[in-house]
Design an enzyme around this catalytic site. Sequence first.
Site, short mmCIF file in Angstrom:
data_model
loop_
_atom_site.label_atom_id
_atom_site.label_comp_id
_atom_site.label_asym_id
_atom_site.label_seq_id
_atom_site.Cartn_x
_atom_site.Cartn_y
_atom_site.Cartn_z
N LYS A 135 0.84 -1.20 0.00
CA LYS A 135 0.00 0.00 0.00
C LYS A 135 0.87 1.23 0.00
O LYS A 135 1.89 1.26 0.68
CB LYS A 135 -0.83 0.09 1.29
CG LYS A 135 -2.00 -0.82 1.39
CD LYS A 135 -2.79 -0.42 2.65
CE LYS A 135 -3.83 -1.46 2.98
NZ LYS A 135 -4.54 -1.16 4.22
N GLY A 141 -8.54 6.53 -1.02
CA GLY A 141 -9.53 6.31 -2.08
C GLY A 141 -9.32 5.02 -2.85
O GLY A 141 -9.70 4.91 -4.00
N GLY A 142 -8.67 4.04 -2.19
CA GLY A 142 -8.47 2.74 -2.83
C GLY A 142 -7.34 2.73 -3.86
O GLY A 142 -7.10 1.73 -4.51
N HIS A 185 -15.14 -5.27 5.71
CA HIS A 185 -14.76 -3.91 6.12
C HIS A 185 -15.80 -3.42 7.13
O HIS A 185 -16.95 -3.19 6.79
CB HIS A 185 -14.70 -2.99 4.90
CG HIS A 185 -14.41 -1.56 5.23
ND1 HIS A 185 -13.28 -0.91 4.82
CD2 HIS A 185 -15.11 -0.65 5.96
CE1 HIS A 185 -13.29 0.33 5.27
NE2 HIS A 185 -14.40 0.52 5.97
N GLU A 252 -11.37 2.49 10.74
CA GLU A 252 -11.68 1.37 9.84
C GLU A 252 -10.95 0.10 10.27
O GLU A 252 -9.76 0.14 10.56
CB GLU A 252 -11.29 1.72 8.39
CG GLU A 252 -12.06 2.90 7.83
CD GLU A 252 -11.82 3.14 6.34
OE1 GLU A 252 -12.70 3.73 5.70
OE2 GLU A 252 -10.74 2.75 5.82
N ARG A 272 -12.29 12.77 9.15
CA ARG A 272 -13.28 13.68 8.54
C ARG A 272 -14.65 13.01 8.63
O ARG A 272 -14.77 11.85 9.01
CB ARG A 272 -12.94 13.91 7.07
CG ARG A 272 -12.86 12.60 6.28
CD ARG A 272 -12.68 12.83 4.79
NE ARG A 272 -12.15 11.64 4.13
CZ ARG A 272 -12.88 10.69 3.58
NH1 ARG A 272 -14.19 10.75 3.60
NH2 ARG A 272 -12.30 9.65 2.99
P1 ADP Z 1 -7.89 3.67 1.53
O1 ADP Z 1 -7.10 4.75 2.20
O2 ADP Z 1 -7.63 3.63 0.07
O3 ADP Z 1 -9.33 3.71 1.93
P2 ADP Z 1 -7.68 1.26 3.21
O4 ADP Z 1 -6.47 0.84 3.93
O5 ADP Z 1 -8.81 1.80 4.01
O6 ADP Z 1 -7.23 2.30 2.06
O7 ADP Z 1 -8.20 0.03 2.34
C1 ADP Z 1 -9.27 0.11 1.42
C2 ADP Z 1 -9.87 -1.27 1.20
O8 ADP Z 1 -8.87 -2.21 0.76
C3 ADP Z 1 -10.45 -1.92 2.45
O9 ADP Z 1 -11.76 -1.50 2.68
C4 ADP Z 1 -10.35 -3.40 2.11
O10 ADP Z 1 -11.39 -3.80 1.26
C5 ADP Z 1 -9.06 -3.49 1.33
N1 ADP Z 1 -7.91 -3.83 2.20
C6 ADP Z 1 -7.09 -2.95 2.81
N2 ADP Z 1 -6.13 -3.60 3.52
C7 ADP Z 1 -6.36 -4.92 3.36
C8 ADP Z 1 -5.69 -6.11 3.83
N3 ADP Z 1 -4.62 -6.06 4.61
N4 ADP Z 1 -6.22 -7.30 3.46
C9 ADP Z 1 -7.30 -7.36 2.65
N5 ADP Z 1 -7.95 -6.29 2.17
C10 ADP Z 1 -7.49 -5.08 2.52
P1 ADP Z 2 -14.76 7.21 1.56
O1 ADP Z 2 -13.45 7.13 2.29
O2 ADP Z 2 -15.88 7.72 2.39
O3 ADP Z 2 -15.06 5.93 0.87
P2 ADP Z 2 -13.72 8.12 -0.90
O4 ADP Z 2 -12.35 7.69 -0.51
O5 ADP Z 2 -14.48 7.33 -1.89
O6 ADP Z 2 -14.61 8.29 0.43
O7 ADP Z 2 -13.60 9.58 -1.49
C1 ADP Z 2 -13.54 10.74 -0.73
C2 ADP Z 2 -14.30 11.88 -1.35
O8 ADP Z 2 -13.47 12.75 -2.12
C3 ADP Z 2 -15.32 11.50 -2.37
O9 ADP Z 2 -16.46 11.02 -1.84
C4 ADP Z 2 -15.56 12.80 -3.09
O10 ADP Z 2 -16.64 13.50 -2.58
C5 ADP Z 2 -14.31 13.63 -2.83
N1 ADP Z 2 -13.77 14.14 -4.11
C6 ADP Z 2 -14.47 14.35 -5.22
N2 ADP Z 2 -13.74 14.78 -6.22
C7 ADP Z 2 -12.50 14.87 -5.77
C8 ADP Z 2 -11.25 15.26 -6.37
N3 ADP Z 2 -11.16 15.59 -7.64
N4 ADP Z 2 -10.16 15.24 -5.60
C9 ADP Z 2 -10.25 14.87 -4.32
N5 ADP Z 2 -11.40 14.49 -3.71
C10 ADP Z 2 -12.52 14.48 -4.42
MG MG Z 3 -10.14 3.41 3.79
#
Ligand code: ADP
Ligand code: ADP
Ligand code: MG
Length: 635
Positions: A135, A141-142, A185, A252, A272
């Site tokens: 990571k 944002g995945g 999750h 999370e 946030r």
């Molecule tokens: P982000 O900052 O992009 O949200 P996260 O660490 O919250 O990153 O991870 C996003 C998603 O990726 C999680 O909701 C889960 O589905 C998957 N994920 C993250 N870490 C792991 C892990 N160690 N094993 C399996 N799935 C994971």
């Molecule tokens: P969560 O962690 O709740 O799943 P996301 O990681 O999917 O939320 O995204 C965070 C939020 O960033 C989005 O829901 C969106 O509203 C906002 N966003 C939208 N456009 C942009 C952009 N261009 N750059 C950064 N953030 C954005």
């Molecule tokens: Mg996350």
Amino acid sequence: MGIRTVAVFSDADRNSPFVEQADIAVYLGESEPVKSYLNQDNIVEISLQQKVDAIHPGFGFLAENAQFAQKCIDAGIIFIGPSPDAIASMGSKSAAKRIMQKAGVPCVPGYQGKVQTIKRLEEEALKVGFPLLLKATAGGGGKGMRIVRKKSELKEAIKSAKSEAKNAFDNDELIIEKYIESGRHIEFQIIGDEHGNLIHLLERECSIQRRYQKIIEESPSPVLTNKLRNEMGDIAVKAGKAINYSNAGTVEFILAENNGKFDYYFLEMNTRLQVEHPVTEEITGLDLVQLQIEVAEGRKLKLKQKDIRGCGYAIECRLYAEDAENDFMPSTGKILKWEIPESEGLRVETDICSGGEVSIYYDPMIAKVITYGTDRAIAHRKMEYALKHLQCVGITTNQDFLVYLMQHKAFQEGDYDTHFIKEKCDYTSERKHTENNLAITSIMATLLDWQERENKRKLLKSLSSGWRNNFYQNQFQNYLFKEKNLSVQYKYNEGGFIFQIEEQNYEVKRLSISNNKISLEVNGVFYQSTIIKELNKYYIYTPELGNYILEAIERFPDNESEKVKGGYIAPMPSQILRILVEVEQEVKEGEPLIVITSMKMENTIYADEAGVVKEIFVTEGENVEAGFQLLLMDS
Ligand code: ADP
Ligand code: ADP
Ligand code: MG
């Protein structure tokens, strides 16, 4: 709360409903986020001019930006959120994990050290074992995650994850985590004040994800027992207290079943308000934004942990402008009609409206649909109803996919994990565009045009009735739906029509068309739909059949001649981010050529075969439509 509101908007959002809803709305700048919503100094300056005393950053853009929070404070403006220190310490996945481990919060086993040489990362990865997840420390944002399943893939994966992280976040540091194969999750909402009080507001389950990003969230989670809920909630509070957290935040976790027993690990903390906060509001009866404002004013939290009770059940579905039948590619365009059904227990949060435009600049999430019920089955049934009866006509959305998820038996039974969409849903082939569905929609398109001609003809009273004879002969019309050709023949017949489509006959009666609504009876079944025509495209929405976009064509296209050999086209409306090749450059098969971006998603165009770049038709920063030719290669 009686508070005067000032909103800010970019060019792309000038006509958005929020601009009218706020007491005052001030223009920020051009559509590109760096020129408007990410321009920190400009936002602070406008706030001072408007005598703003507090800024709510929402849940995107600057919401987790410690520097911006500090700038607000320096300007004497309250930042409605946690302290810059808390934001900064949780903004790095490695620092966050080190703090949490120290505080006794269980974390996913792995490496989050400062030494970042490839050799050290390899060594640490072997200690963690396979499968593992790389990571980006600064990720979100995945984005920037990579699963590695065997040793032979390790070195390459580390290198490419580093370069991806560098490009996306300008920081190539990685953490390594054991990959949890079938995890769920589960996250906890927390809220704290500036006097050391901190409580949790129960959990949300957000395992239904695509590209590591949530699309459905529900609470309570179908798998948590009360005992586990209390235990994880206490840990979430402990995590918050470890960084003296104030305001709203989310802790999370990933939950893994291990021989009938559940293990859970801290993933990250979002400092946030989150997209999915309405789910918590519905079951607790609290208004999270109100609480955020109150604690930001320095007030004491009146709520105690024992006051927090979940009542009933809530679920949220995120409506995205994207094509679930084509790898969830984002889509843009004009919204011809937006209408929300009336239903008790339904809440919709959105900023779109009929006539609005979905641009390439921002996130493809366009609305959140939330339903509440006294139990899970009731809330789910309301959600299915709401999704089926919501009208978002004119662009491709994931609406029909969400309906499909709600109808999925395993999802209904709560039997799912974070891989559900990838492993249990083959939507592209399961979404059945049956002959019947296509016939009904092409009949509707045809009759819309027929009616239009009829209306015009009636005005020309001098025309002889002989014109009507046309309708006793077969009329022809061709349509294109995705790659499928539909050939329609029909004739007028005693107050109705006989259609012939793909050797099948359809008898049509009781046609009525007005105000973009069409109703008719086809082979004894009555249908009511919304139908809107724009140029040669027909946008048709029917609650039971879902959304269809048909294109009227003169003759069927010749598939072969459509493709330019060696031509590379933009798969969606996008902006050119980086051009990685030059004219006359030789490239190998699979080499990256151009990186494009659309709605926060980056896409790399690779060479299908080896060759020489002959011409490049775009420049960095340029915006292009879907289908625009990017470059030409000679093989
Ligand atoms: P982000 O900052 O992009 O949200 P996260 O660490 O919250 O990153 O991870 C996003 C998603 O990726 C999680 O909701 C889960 O589905 C998957 N994920 C993250 N870490 C792991 C892990 N160690 N094993 C399996 N799935 C994971
Ligand atoms: P969560 O962690 O709740 O799943 P996301 O990681 O999917 O939320 O995204 C965070 C939020 O960033 C989005 O829901 C969106 O509203 C906002 N966003 C939208 N456009 C942009 C952009 N261009 N750059 C950064 N953030 C954005
Ligand atoms: Mg996350």
